[in-house]
Design an enzyme around this catalytic site. Structure first.
Site, PDB file in Angstrom:
ATOM      1  N   GLU A  63       0.529  -1.141   0.322  1.00 41.58           N
ATOM      2  CA  GLU A  63      -0.181  -0.436  -0.158  1.00 41.58           C
ATOM      3  C   GLU A  63       0.941   0.878  -0.269  1.00 41.58           C
ATOM      4  OE1 GLU A  63      -2.484  -2.904   1.925  1.00 41.58           O
ATOM      5  OE2 GLU A  63      -0.089  -2.233   2.426  1.00 41.58           O
ATOM      6  N   LYS A  77      -0.199 -12.106  23.067  1.00 40.22           N
ATOM      7  CA  LYS A  77      -0.276 -11.644  25.109  1.00 40.22           C
ATOM      8  C   LYS A  77       0.285 -12.676  24.944  1.00 40.22           C
ATOM      9  CE  LYS A  77      -3.461  -7.949  26.383  1.00 40.22           C
ATOM     10  NZ  LYS A  77      -4.373  -6.988  26.054  1.00 40.22           N
TER      11      LYS A  77
END
Length: 540
Positions: A326, A434
């Site tokens: 992008e 996490k």
């Protein structure tokens, strides 16, 4: 001052006018082909005129399915300079994705290498918009094929007009190219590149504080021309009149190193797996790489050990860069500032192993839970970007709303930034581990693992865990498992010298090869799916 339109026509014409005798070296399936920018420009114009004769008009998408060679380079300019849109298609994607991409872009014609003919024949019945197939081959006659109609690229070149004139009234904001980026879920997403974006991105590549590309360089893009336009190097190299060395189909590490030596390449660019494989070959055989002024590494984070090996063992400048499909792709380059050059080796390596400094022309911000993060190298946030070569939407895709907001592109990359402005990616948002409510960077663990002298490749992913929600699991490929085996305990001890105990992976899985994406990145999603039960009570 009267506005000057920034289109690719002027880039081609500059090479044609000022560097007529500069060389392009192209490896095809059958030969090493050499010619000049004069010949390149004539063949490019011939291609454009032949495509126009076939009915290609402004705005039409024309796809390429090809390796890095001179014919692909001709398409890089011949298609957009006539006002059509160059659509480079990743040859390593699954058949269904290739067919989806060609149909979604509504490509009218497909240019492809003969070595890839079986793939196109397999999917031809799925293609709904292709009106003709153009075979790029060294052979004088077309091979038997079920494709219809099938044209010879070289015959089109022969029949074309070498003096074909390109339009001067193209809108600089009109599409010049497009590429599709793989999605975490669903089909690939299309990204449009405008003439203006390519023009300014190419200019940035020539700046001294980015890659400093110039007429004096011999450039070898190892990164595929079907992947983010080979990071824009072919566009810039033509504009600046650089010698180009195009390595062709399925190059091996030894072949690449031989080309660098024989063609006196000064700058080459590839993903970390390319340079890791090159180092392995260089340990076994010497190559004359004395002309190299820069090896550029991007696509994913370069392990510190790779940077150290090239910089200090072989004396070859090695530059870490960062970008995405992008972003055209150049966003940052890890160059040391003038007053930092005398820093100790470890501190210099710390800087070089970051993603680096934002290039001129772009703006960024890193946003965490409480707004923009502090420039302390510690606080994490998502990286947002905007600028003249940053996309502002996905092509006909509702996922645009998820990534483009208020003029900013949300990269999905989690980063920190230090007081000097050096950006460091901590992870992709989806790849952070996490554990017990605390974040663990898989990238930091991977980079340290690959600094181990016996480890060739390493990958770390988060795996579901009953107590801690997630725990890191390490995957390791050894350089020589027979003569230099390494145990799990040794690897854990190696990591424990630099990381807190709760960061250390609970287990190490030894593999013969880590699965990779079509452009050489670790395929973490596949590993997560395959080993999702690894820490379950039953598995334990």
């Amino acid at each position: 001052m009267k506005a000057f339109t920034l289109t690719m026509r002027s880039m081609l014409e500059r090479a044609e006018m000022l560097f007529p005798n500069k060389e392009i070296v192209s490896r095809t399936a059958a030969q090493i082909f050499r010619y000049t920018y004069t010949d390149f420009a004539k063949r490019t114009r011939r291609l454009s005129s032949s495509l126009q004769a076939l009915g290609v008009q402004r705005g039409d998408r024309v796809a390429t399915f090809a390796w890095n060679d001179h014919r692909h380079l001709e398409a890089y300019f011949g298609i957009p300079c006539m006002g059509a849109v160059l659509h480079t298609v990743n040859i390593r994607l699954p058949d269904d994705h290739i067919a989806f991409i060609l149909n979604h872009a509504e490509d009218r014609f497909l240019l492809f290498d003969e070595t890839l003919l079986p793939i196109i024949e397999r999917i031809q019945h799925k293609l709904t918009t292709i009106e003709g197939f153009i075979l790029m081959t060294d052979k004088e006659t077309l091979p038997p094929s079920s494709l219809e109609p099938l044209y010879s690229y070289e015959q089109l070149i022969t029949d074309g007009n070498p003096s074909f004139e390109y339009p001067i009234d193209l809108d600089e904001n009109s599409p010049a190219g497009m590429c599709y980026t793989s999605a975490t879920t669903g089909n690939p997403k299309g990204v449009i590149y405008t003439h203006r974006g390519i023009y300014l991105h190419s200019l940035c590549i020539g700046l001294a504080d980015t890659l400093g590309l110039s007429e004096r360089d011999a450039v070898m893009p190892i990164v595929p021309m079907f992947h983010v336009n080979a990071w824009g190097l072919p566009f810039a190299a033509v504009w600046f009149g650089s010698k180009q060395v195009l390595p062709g189909p399925a190059p091996t590490p030894e072949l690449l190193l031989n080309l660098i030596a024989e063609e006196q390449v000064t700058i080459a660019a590839g993903v970390p797996t390319v340079w890791t494989a090159a180092l392995k070959v260089m340990e076994q055989k010497p190559f004359d790489l004395s002309k190299v002024r820069a090896l550029v590494c991007g696509g994913s984070a370069a392990p510190r050990s790779i940077i150290e090996a090239f910089e200090y063992k072989y004396g070859i400048p090695f530059y870490h860069a960062y970008g995405l499909t992008e972003t055209s792709p150049l966003v940052t380059v890890a160059k040391v500032k003038s007053y930092q050059e005398d820093l100790p080796k470890d501190e210099l390596l710390d800087l070089r192993s970051t993603q680096g400094l934002l290039v001129p022309g772009l703006e960024m911000k890193i946003v965490g839970q409480n707004g923009e993060v502090a420039w302390d190298g510690q606080e994490m946030g998502e990286l947002l970007l905007r600028g003249p070569w940053i996309a502002d939407e996905y092509y006909k895709d509702e996922r645009t709303n998820d990534f483009f907001q208020d003029g900013w592109f949300n990269t999905g990359d989690i980063a920190v930034i230090n007081s000097e402005g050096y950006l460091k990616l901590v992870d992709r948002s989806k790849d952070l581990v996490k554990s017990g409510g605390e974040w663990i960077s898989s990238v930091d663990l991977e980079n340290h693992l690959m600094a181990h002298p016996a480890i060739f490749e390493a990958c770390v992913v988060g795996i579901p865990h009953e107590k801690w929600a997630e725990r890191p699991l390490a995957f390791v490929v050894l350089k020589d498992p027979v003569n230099h085996p390494v145990s799990k305990d040794e690897i854990v001890h190696f990591l424990s010298q630099n990381f807190a105990k709760w960061w250390i992976p609970d287990d190490v899985v030894f593999l013969t090869e880590i699965p990779k994406t079509s452009v050489g990145k670790f395929l973490k999603r596949q590993l997560r799916e395959q080993y999702q039960e690894h820490y379950s009570p039953v598995a334990e």
